[in-house]
Design a protein around this motif. Structure first.
Motif, mmCIF file in Angstrom:
data_model
loop_
_atom_site.group_PDB
_atom_site.id
_atom_site.type_symbol
_atom_site.label_atom_id
_atom_site.label_comp_id
_atom_site.label_asym_id
_atom_site.label_seq_id
_atom_site.Cartn_x
_atom_site.Cartn_y
_atom_site.Cartn_z
ATOM 1 N N ARG A 1 0.838 -1.207 0.000
ATOM 2 C CA ARG A 1 0.000 0.000 0.000
ATOM 3 C C ARG A 1 0.869 1.251 0.000
ATOM 4 O O ARG A 1 0.550 2.245 -0.640
ATOM 5 N N ARG A 2 1.991 1.179 0.687
ATOM 6 C CA ARG A 2 2.888 2.341 0.795
ATOM 7 C C ARG A 2 3.815 2.504 -0.408
ATOM 8 O O ARG A 2 4.433 3.554 -0.561
ATOM 9 N N GLU A 3 3.904 1.475 -1.231
ATOM 10 C CA GLU A 3 4.834 1.528 -2.356
ATOM 11 C C GLU A 3 4.525 2.707 -3.265
ATOM 12 O O GLU A 3 3.378 2.948 -3.624
ATOM 13 N N GLY A 4 5.546 3.435 -3.607
ATOM 14 C CA GLY A 4 5.387 4.583 -4.494
ATOM 15 C C GLY A 4 4.931 5.846 -3.790
ATOM 16 O O GLY A 4 4.748 6.879 -4.419
ATOM 17 N N VAL A 5 4.742 5.764 -2.472
ATOM 18 C CA VAL A 5 4.327 6.938 -1.698
ATOM 19 C C VAL A 5 5.553 7.467 -0.970
ATOM 20 O O VAL A 5 6.280 6.706 -0.336
ATOM 21 N N SER A 6 5.784 8.742 -1.065
ATOM 22 C CA SER A 6 6.907 9.346 -0.360
ATOM 23 C C SER A 6 6.805 9.056 1.127
ATOM 24 O O SER A 6 5.725 9.089 1.717
ATOM 25 N N GLY A 7 7.936 8.749 1.738
ATOM 26 C CA GLY A 7 7.963 8.505 3.172
ATOM 27 C C GLY A 7 7.451 9.691 3.971
ATOM 28 O O GLY A 7 6.762 9.537 4.977
ATOM 29 N N LEU A 8 7.763 10.894 3.499
ATOM 30 C CA LEU A 8 7.289 12.084 4.197
ATOM 31 C C LEU A 8 5.767 12.205 4.089
ATOM 32 O O LEU A 8 5.091 12.525 5.055
ATOM 33 N N THR A 9 5.236 11.915 2.903
ATOM 34 C CA THR A 9 3.790 11.967 2.708
ATOM 35 C C THR A 9 3.089 10.910 3.541
ATOM 36 O O THR A 9 2.078 11.176 4.179
ATOM 37 N N GLU A 10 3.653 9.695 3.558
ATOM 38 C CA GLU A 10 3.047 8.608 4.308
ATOM 39 C C GLU A 10 3.041 8.905 5.802
ATOM 40 O O GLU A 10 2.031 8.715 6.482
ATOM 41 N N LYS A 11 4.125 9.436 6.326
ATOM 42 C CA LYS A 11 4.182 9.771 7.750
ATOM 43 C C LYS A 11 3.194 10.897 8.089
ATOM 44 O O LYS A 11 2.543 10.854 9.109
ATOM 45 N N ALA A 12 3.060 11.873 7.223
ATOM 46 C CA ALA A 12 2.125 12.971 7.446
ATOM 47 C C ALA A 12 0.683 12.468 7.470
ATOM 48 O O ALA A 12 -0.144 12.943 8.255
ATOM 49 N N ALA A 13 0.386 11.469 6.639
ATOM 50 C CA ALA A 13 -0.979 10.918 6.589
ATOM 51 C C ALA A 13 -1.330 10.172 7.867
ATOM 52 O O ALA A 13 -2.504 10.093 8.229
ATOM 53 N N ARG A 14 -0.324 9.637 8.556
ATOM 54 C CA ARG A 14 -0.571 8.922 9.808
ATOM 55 C C ARG A 14 -0.752 9.893 10.962
ATOM 56 O O ARG A 14 -1.202 9.502 12.036
ATOM 57 N N GLY A 15 -0.377 11.132 10.761
ATOM 58 C CA GLY A 15 -0.575 12.151 11.805
ATOM 59 C C GLY A 15 0.477 12.121 12.801
ATOM 60 O O GLY A 15 0.592 12.251 13.897
#
Length: 103
Positions: free
Chosen positions: A89-103
């Protein structure tokens, strides 16, 4: 199957085994909290070897970390497939974007 999948299957097969016959079964018998504690201990040992720069010892500790991660996950009924699905699910998603989405 990969060696990690094989190991995960072996870990699962030990859930109902006699704790006197299997280290993995002994960990399960001690409960999920002990499984988590052992994972934490191994992670710290891997960190120490990474800081020291000893590749052979880090490799060995990393193997211990992966084993104890699989035990900890199984102790809480989380499968390797679920972890793989989360990674996919996280593949191709920037680590910064993914962490921001988790709050």
């Amino acid at each position: 199957m990969s060696v990690i999948h094989d190991l995960a299957a072996t870990v699962l097969s030990r859930r109902g085994a006699d704790p006197e016959s299997s280290w993995t079964a002994k960990l399960f018998a001690k409960g999920p909290e002990k499984c988590a504690e052992k994972f934490g201990e191994e992670a710290i040992e891997a960190i120490i070897e990474a800081v020291k720069g000893d590749r052979a010892k880090l490799t060995a500790e990393a193997a211990d970390v992966l084993y104890h991660l699989l035990v900890m996950l199984a102790a809480r009924d989380v499968t390797l497939a679920e972890v793989e699905a989360e990674l996919a699910r996280r593949e191709g998603v920037s680590g910064l974007t993914e962490k921001a989405a988790r709050g």
